[in-house]
Write a protein that holds these residues in place. Structure first.
Motif, PDB file in Angstrom:
ATOM      1  N   HIS A 340       0.842  -1.197   0.000  1.00  0.00           N
ATOM      2  CA  HIS A 340       0.000   0.000   0.000  1.00  0.00           C
ATOM      3  C   HIS A 340       0.876   1.245   0.000  1.00  0.00           C
ATOM      4  CE1 HIS A 340      -3.373   2.589   0.688  1.00  0.00           C
ATOM      5  NE2 HIS A 340      -2.924   2.984   1.855  1.00  0.00           N
ATOM      6  N   THR A 341       0.540   2.207  -0.838  1.00  0.00           N
ATOM      7  CA  THR A 341       1.329   3.430  -0.978  1.00  0.00           C
ATOM      8  C   THR A 341       0.623   4.582  -0.275  1.00  0.00           C
ATOM      9  OG1 THR A 341       2.116   2.658  -3.129  1.00  0.00           O
ATOM     10  CG2 THR A 341       2.472   4.969  -2.597  1.00  0.00           C
ATOM     11  N   THR A 342       1.292   5.179   0.693  1.00  0.00           N
ATOM     12  CA  THR A 342       0.769   6.325   1.417  1.00  0.00           C
ATOM     13  C   THR A 342       1.533   7.577   1.003  1.00  0.00           C
ATOM     14  OG1 THR A 342       2.305   5.988   3.260  1.00  0.00           O
ATOM     15  CG2 THR A 342       0.190   4.835   3.368  1.00  0.00           C
ATOM     16  N   GLY A 343       1.137   8.707   1.580  1.00  0.00           N
ATOM     17  CA  GLY A 343       1.846   9.944   1.279  1.00  0.00           C
ATOM     18  C   GLY A 343       3.294   9.906   1.725  1.00  0.00           C
ATOM     19  N   LYS A 344       3.539   9.283   2.878  1.00  0.00           N
ATOM     20  CA  LYS A 344       4.914   9.211   3.383  1.00  0.00           C
ATOM     21  C   LYS A 344       5.783   8.323   2.500  1.00  0.00           C
ATOM     22  CE  LYS A 344       3.540   9.968   8.194  1.00  0.00           C
ATOM     23  NZ  LYS A 344       3.490   9.397   9.565  1.00  0.00           N
ATOM     24  N   SER A 345       5.221   7.202   2.042  1.00  0.00           N
ATOM     25  CA  SER A 345       6.011   6.329   1.180  1.00  0.00           C
ATOM     26  C   SER A 345       6.261   6.974  -0.176  1.00  0.00           C
ATOM     27  CB  SER A 345       5.299   4.982   1.008  1.00  0.00           C
ATOM     28  OG  SER A 345       3.995   5.149   0.480  1.00  0.00           O
ATOM     29  N   ALA A 346       5.262   7.694  -0.713  1.00  0.00           N
ATOM     30  CA  ALA A 346       5.478   8.418  -1.974  1.00  0.00           C
ATOM     31  C   ALA A 346       6.541   9.494  -1.806  1.00  0.00           C
ATOM     32  CB  ALA A 346       4.164   9.038  -2.459  1.00  0.00           C
ATOM     33  N   ALA A 347       6.536  10.161  -0.652  1.00  0.00           N
ATOM     34  CA  ALA A 347       7.543  11.183  -0.403  1.00  0.00           C
ATOM     35  C   ALA A 347       8.933  10.576  -0.310  1.00  0.00           C
ATOM     36  CB  ALA A 347       7.219  11.936   0.889  1.00  0.00           C
ATOM     37  N   LEU A 348       9.020   9.327   0.167  1.00  0.00           N
ATOM     38  CA  LEU A 348      10.328   8.699   0.333  1.00  0.00           C
ATOM     39  C   LEU A 348      11.006   8.464  -1.003  1.00  0.00           C
ATOM     40  CD1 LEU A 348      12.433   7.461   2.217  1.00  0.00           C
ATOM     41  CD2 LEU A 348      11.196   5.286   2.056  1.00  0.00           C
ATOM     42  N   PHE A 349      10.277   7.878  -1.978  1.00  0.00           N
ATOM     43  CA  PHE A 349      10.969   7.624  -3.238  1.00  0.00           C
ATOM     44  C   PHE A 349      11.099   8.887  -4.093  1.00  0.00           C
ATOM     45  CE2 PHE A 349       6.651   5.662  -3.927  1.00  0.00           C
ATOM     46  CZ  PHE A 349       6.146   6.577  -4.827  1.00  0.00           C
ATOM     47  N   VAL A 350      10.216   9.861  -3.920  1.00  0.00           N
ATOM     48  CA  VAL A 350      10.417  11.143  -4.605  1.00  0.00           C
ATOM     49  C   VAL A 350      11.616  11.880  -4.007  1.00  0.00           C
ATOM     50  CG1 VAL A 350       9.390  13.397  -5.090  1.00  0.00           C
ATOM     51  CG2 VAL A 350       8.003  11.349  -5.302  1.00  0.00           C
ATOM     52  N   PHE A 351      11.800  11.745  -2.686  1.00  0.00           N
ATOM     53  CA  PHE A 351      12.973  12.335  -2.042  1.00  0.00           C
ATOM     54  C   PHE A 351      14.260  11.695  -2.559  1.00  0.00           C
ATOM     55  CE2 PHE A 351      16.108  11.821   1.420  1.00  0.00           C
ATOM     56  CZ  PHE A 351      16.479  13.145   1.578  1.00  0.00           C
ATOM     57  N   GLY A 352      14.253  10.378  -2.743  1.00  0.00           N
ATOM     58  CA  GLY A 352      15.420   9.711  -3.318  1.00  0.00           C
ATOM     59  C   GLY A 352      15.746  10.231  -4.703  1.00  0.00           C
ATOM     60  N   ALA A 353      14.707  10.448  -5.513  1.00  0.00           N
ATOM     61  CA  ALA A 353      14.927  10.992  -6.855  1.00  0.00           C
ATOM     62  C   ALA A 353      15.486  12.410  -6.790  1.00  0.00           C
ATOM     63  CB  ALA A 353      13.610  10.978  -7.630  1.00  0.00           C
ATOM     64  N   ALA A 354      14.949  13.245  -5.883  1.00  0.00           N
ATOM     65  CA  ALA A 354      15.440  14.619  -5.761  1.00  0.00           C
ATOM     66  C   ALA A 354      16.875  14.655  -5.268  1.00  0.00           C
ATOM     67  CB  ALA A 354      14.536  15.394  -4.800  1.00  0.00           C
ATOM     68  N   LEU A 355      17.206  13.759  -4.348  1.00  0.00           N
ATOM     69  CA  LEU A 355      18.575  13.709  -3.844  1.00  0.00           C
ATOM     70  C   LEU A 355      19.542  13.280  -4.945  1.00  0.00           C
ATOM     71  CD1 LEU A 355      20.048  14.165  -1.146  1.00  0.00           C
ATOM     72  CD2 LEU A 355      19.859  11.696  -0.735  1.00  0.00           C
ATOM     73  N   GLY A 356      19.140  12.309  -5.764  1.00  0.00           N
ATOM     74  CA  GLY A 356      19.984  11.905  -6.883  1.00  0.00           C
ATOM     75  C   GLY A 356      20.165  13.004  -7.903  1.00  0.00           C
ATOM     76  N   GLU A 357      19.104  13.803  -8.111  1.00  0.00           N
ATOM     77  CA  GLU A 357      19.191  14.929  -9.042  1.00  0.00           C
ATOM     78  C   GLU A 357      20.207  15.961  -8.596  1.00  0.00           C
ATOM     79  OE1 GLU A 357      16.190  18.324 -10.964  1.00  0.00           O
ATOM     80  OE2 GLU A 357      15.406  16.723  -9.672  1.00  0.00           O
TER      81      GLU A 357
END
Length: 501
Positions: A340-357
């Motif tokens: 199940h995907t929640t707001g916190k889990s969505a923020a986690l992988f979007v944060f990983g993408a932003a950090l890689g950027e």
């Protein structure tokens, strides 16, 4: 469009604040920090507040920032506006992915691909909008403004004169931000309309009974997915940012050839995301990720081995761009199948993408500046290294997500009743909601009666259908095997296993 317009108008922004281009590079840092903060904050808020309202607010903030930037003459204020836009973009990335998942659930594949195709489309349109398209518009506005201003010269205090004077002084740079800001404002109003129409309590992220399933390795999978996006997005941004410089300095292309190679990468990237919309209707997200990883590995290996070969550079760049296209949206769709995907889990992988950027392009730029190793193809080696990391991480994630211990087990009684054929989803659909112990007892009594009478045993679904028929209304005595064999569920499980053997 809001993110991509910064590059083509960077020179005009520096002129507005009376700085050199190199002196205001920190506005990128301000926007990136705001983006990361928006991702993390949005992940918490989207679990408690209506996503349509939050996305509408974030788009409104973006529109206000776009309207203000052309008139900004202070570097500090410009950095603050960029940080504000970064925060709203972090909200939008987290909330947009989450809202798509909440709306379409397990069928999210093509819709997620369409969402991320729109990112590539906006990045493609923004430079065209900034230079050629609005250049002629600015000239026509200036010409008509002179005539109208002459007619209203005697009434300089009128609103029409002030408006015309503002339009007269607006150049294509200003018009670009006004057009994009107006478009964003329109989308913001649309989200507010949806919010008011549905009501505050509807479409709020929650844990439905069908969707709120967590695998045993839920947190581990999300952490690995965040790392996966860190390497993937970092490689995407680094290659798109440095391929022009690499082509000029390392392969000795001229400006036109280097620009063409850069356009080839982003063009194939956008084309790949458009094609992925249709592929997502035919293939599972995991299959698309696997195809993307194979393409990225082959192309990056080709680019690293033949880093000065012109043909290999063109072919490898095109294959690399189209292979990377579907990875991020497919990854978001893939994780939905297992947890199940929640707001916190969505923020986690979007944060990983932003950090890689932020990290990977900065690392590539730093390594290219070291004289001892700058003669090596740093960009191509980075592409190969990130492809290897993603190719290692995805099988690990898939193994954890699909392992039997990570799936919520079905009770032994249900397995005995329905057999081992259907999967968990089919069991939940076929099993009646009002199933209780009495049903098991009725089925057990009918089995005993069939064994005594010598009639052939029927399958579970047939016995369930006519469990209230007159022939099944005979109650056994206390000495019946029903009671001697223990509980009805245990005896049913033993009988079914014997039949299966």
């Amino acid at each position: 469009m809001t993110i991509a317009i910064l590059g083509p108008t960077f020179k005009e922004l520096a002129t507005n604040v009376d700085k050199n281009i190199s002196d205001i590079s920190y506005i990128f840092v301000g926007r990136s920090l705001g983006y990361v903060g928006g991702c993390l904050t949005g992940g918490v808020l989207f679990d408690h507040i209506n996503p349509h309202l939050l996305i509408g607010i974030s788009m409104l903030m973006t529109a206000l920032g776009m309207f203000t930037i052309p008139w900004c003459t202070k570097a500090v204020l410009l950095t603050a506006l960029m940080s504000l836009i970064g925060i709203s973009m972090g909200f939008l990335d987290t909330g947009g992915n989450l809202l798509i998942l909440l709306t379409w659930g397990r069928k999210v594949g093509p819709y997620m691909q369409a969402l991320h195709f729109s990112f590539a489309l906006g990045a493609f349109v923004a430079p065209i909008l900034a230079k050629p398209l609005l250049g002629s518009l600015g000239k026509s506005i200036n010409g008509s403004g002179n005539n109208l201003l002459t007619n209203t010269r005697n009434s300089s205090q009128s609103k029409v004169a002030r408006l015309v004077d503002m339009l007269k002084t607006a150049d294509p740079f200003t018009w670009t931000y006004l057009v994009i800001g107006s478009f964003v404002l329109l989308i913001s109003v649309s989200f507010f309309i949806i919010y008011l129409k549905n009501g505050p309590s509807r479409n709020r992220p929650g844990n439905s009974s069908a969707e709120a399933q967590f695998t045993r390795y839920h947190n581990v999978i999300l952490f690995l997915l965040s790392s996966f996006f860190f390497w993937y997005v970092g490689a995407e941004v680094a290659y798109g940012s440095y391929i022009f410089t690499y082509a000029k300095d390392f392969v000795h292309f001229d400006d036109n050839q280097a620009a063409g190679l850069n356009s080839l990468f982003w063009g194939t990237f956008a084309t790949g995301r458009g094609i992925a919309i249709f592929l997502a209707t035919c293939f599972h997200p995991g299959t698309l990720i696997l195809l993307s990883l194979i393409g990225c590995t082959i192309s990056s290996l080709l680019l690293a081995l033949y880093n000065t070969n012109i043909i290999a550079l063109w072919l490898g760049t095109g294959l690399y761009g189209i292979s990377m296209a579907a990875t991020f949206p497919s990854g978001v769709s893939w994780v939905k199948q297992y947890t199940h995907t929640t707001g916190k889990s969505a923020a986690l992988f979007v944060f990983g993408a932003a950090l890689g950027e932020m990290v990977v392009p900065a690392l590539v730029g730093f390594l290219q500046g070291i004289s001892a190793i700058k003669h090596y193809p740093i960009l191509m080696l980075t592409a190969l290294g990130t492809s290897a990391m993603t190719a290692i991480l995805f099988p690990v994630m898939y193994k954890l997500a699909s392992s039997p211990s990570s799936v919520q087990p079905v009770s032994d009684d249900r397995k005995a009743l329905l057999g081992s054929g259907p999967d968990e989803d089919e069991i939940s659909e076929e099993l009646p909601e009002d199933w209780n112990d009495a049903d098991f007892e009725v089925i057990e009594m009918s089995d005993v009666k069939n064994d005594i009478d010598g009639t052939p045993a029927r399958n579970a679904s047939t016995r369930t259908t006519d469990r209230f028929s007159p022939e099944h209304s005979v109650f056994p005595s206390l000495s019946s095997p029903v009671y001697l064999g223990g509980s009805p569920k245990k005896k049913l499980l033993q009988l079914e296993r014997e039949k299966n053997d």
